[in-house]
Write an enzyme that holds these catalytic residues in place. Structure first.
Site, short mmCIF file in Angstrom:
data_model
loop_
_atom_site.label_atom_id
_atom_site.label_comp_id
_atom_site.label_asym_id
_atom_site.label_seq_id
_atom_site.Cartn_x
_atom_site.Cartn_y
_atom_site.Cartn_z
N GLY A 142 0.77 -1.25 0.00
CA GLY A 142 0.00 0.00 0.00
C GLY A 142 0.79 1.29 0.00
O GLY A 142 0.31 2.31 -0.46
N GLU A 183 3.79 3.87 6.15
CA GLU A 183 2.56 3.08 5.99
C GLU A 183 1.55 3.86 5.15
O GLU A 183 1.54 5.09 5.17
CB GLU A 183 1.93 2.82 7.36
N ASP A 184 0.67 3.15 4.47
CA ASP A 184 -0.42 3.82 3.76
C ASP A 184 -1.52 4.23 4.74
O ASP A 184 -2.02 5.33 4.72
CB ASP A 184 -1.00 2.91 2.66
N ASP A 213 -5.08 1.34 10.75
CA ASP A 213 -6.49 1.05 11.04
C ASP A 213 -6.57 0.66 12.54
O ASP A 213 -6.71 1.52 13.40
CB ASP A 213 -6.93 -0.06 10.09
N PHE A 225 -14.05 2.45 4.83
CA PHE A 225 -13.11 1.79 3.94
C PHE A 225 -12.76 2.71 2.78
O PHE A 225 -13.64 3.27 2.13
CB PHE A 225 -13.67 0.47 3.41
N ARG A 227 -5.42 0.37 -6.62
CA ARG A 227 -4.18 1.01 -6.16
C ARG A 227 -3.70 2.10 -7.12
O ARG A 227 -2.99 3.01 -6.75
CB ARG A 227 -3.05 -0.03 -6.05
P1 IMP Z 1 -4.29 -2.59 10.86
O1 IMP Z 1 -3.31 -3.68 11.19
O2 IMP Z 1 -5.68 -2.91 11.33
O3 IMP Z 1 -3.83 -1.22 11.35
O4 IMP Z 1 -4.43 -2.56 9.29
C1 IMP Z 1 -3.48 -1.93 8.49
C2 IMP Z 1 -3.53 -2.45 7.08
O5 IMP Z 1 -4.87 -2.80 6.69
C3 IMP Z 1 -3.10 -1.36 6.11
O6 IMP Z 1 -1.71 -1.38 5.86
C4 IMP Z 1 -3.92 -1.67 4.87
O7 IMP Z 1 -3.24 -2.59 4.06
C5 IMP Z 1 -5.17 -2.32 5.39
N1 IMP Z 1 -6.31 -1.38 5.50
C6 IMP Z 1 -6.88 -0.88 6.61
N2 IMP Z 1 -7.91 -0.07 6.33
C7 IMP Z 1 -7.98 -0.02 4.98
C8 IMP Z 1 -8.85 0.70 4.07
O8 IMP Z 1 -9.74 1.48 4.43
N3 IMP Z 1 -8.60 0.50 2.74
C9 IMP Z 1 -7.63 -0.34 2.28
N4 IMP Z 1 -6.80 -1.02 3.10
C10 IMP Z 1 -6.97 -0.86 4.44
#
Ligand code: IMP
Length: 180
Positions: free
Chosen positions: A48, A102-103, A106, A156, A169
């Site tokens: 991402g 990071e992109d 979440d 999302f 992407r």
């Molecule tokens: P976390 O471990 O829950 O913080 O998730 C992080 C990863 O989940 C990110 O690096 C993304 O790849 C993916 N992610 C979380 N939210 C989104 C979203 O809204 N769109 C696309 N990818 C997401």
């Protein structure tokens, strides 16, 4: 309102490319100040972060290095809650100033795991730059989150490196799911 379809989901425009680039410019300027006389190692978290890191690095004019690593933890639109393996972390990070790129953050699960693994290798410092943060989704303490592009609602999003089931992407703007 500009709407697009990615697979079965409808998305509407959320952050335009120009807005994203303006914000990234400011993040880069801040890093130039914070890391003056240092040589940070940027580590992009694939897939991402590739567009964000590419644009960010163009705004950084201090000496720096770039690497990428990968971790898989996400399927579809909800966090699987399981982080798998971390692949490709550069070998020699002892004593280095690391900026993890990071992109989106979440729940923070992915980042927590990445930071733990990196810190075990004794870097001089570790900070995180994330283009997006969903504050209301955060489940983990995140004191290293130094550079945030945009705080967004718990929705999302897709585009500018972020995917929905591998797609989207390549979109230059960021879109959010309409819930339709
Ligand atoms: P976390 O471990 O829950 O913080 O998730 C992080 C990863 O989940 C990110 O690096 C993304 O790849 C993916 N992610 C979380 N939210 C989104 C979203 O809204 N769109 C696309 N990818 C997401």
């Amino acid at each position: 309102m500009h709407k697009i379809q990615v697979e079965d989901k409808e998305f509407e425009i959320f952050l335009e490319n120009e807005t994203i680039n303006k914000r990234i410019r400011l993040m880069g300027i801040q890093m130039n100040v914070d890391y003056e006389k240092k040589c940070p190692l940027f580590i992009g978290v694939l897939n991402g972060s590739f567009l964000f890191l590419a644009d960010l690095i163009k705004e950084v004019d201090i000496p720096c290095e770039v690497a990428f690593m990968r971790v898989a933890s996400y399927e579809g639109t909800s966090s699987s809650g399981q982080v798998k393996e971390l692949i490709g972390l550069p070998e020699n990070i002892e004593g280095r100033d690391i900026i993890v790129v990071e992109d989106i953050v979440d729940t923070g699960l992915t980042l927590t795991y990445i930071l733990k693994t990196i810190k075990e290798k004794n870097p001089a410092s570790v900070k995180v730059a994330s283009l997006l943060l969903k504050p209301s989704a955060l489940k983990y303490e995140m004191e290293d989150l130094a550079y945030i592009g945009f705080e967004i609602p718990n929705e999302f999003v897709v585009g500018y490196g972020l995917d929905y089931n591998g797609l989207g992407r390549n979109l230059i703007d960021i879109y959010r799911a309409t819930g339709a």
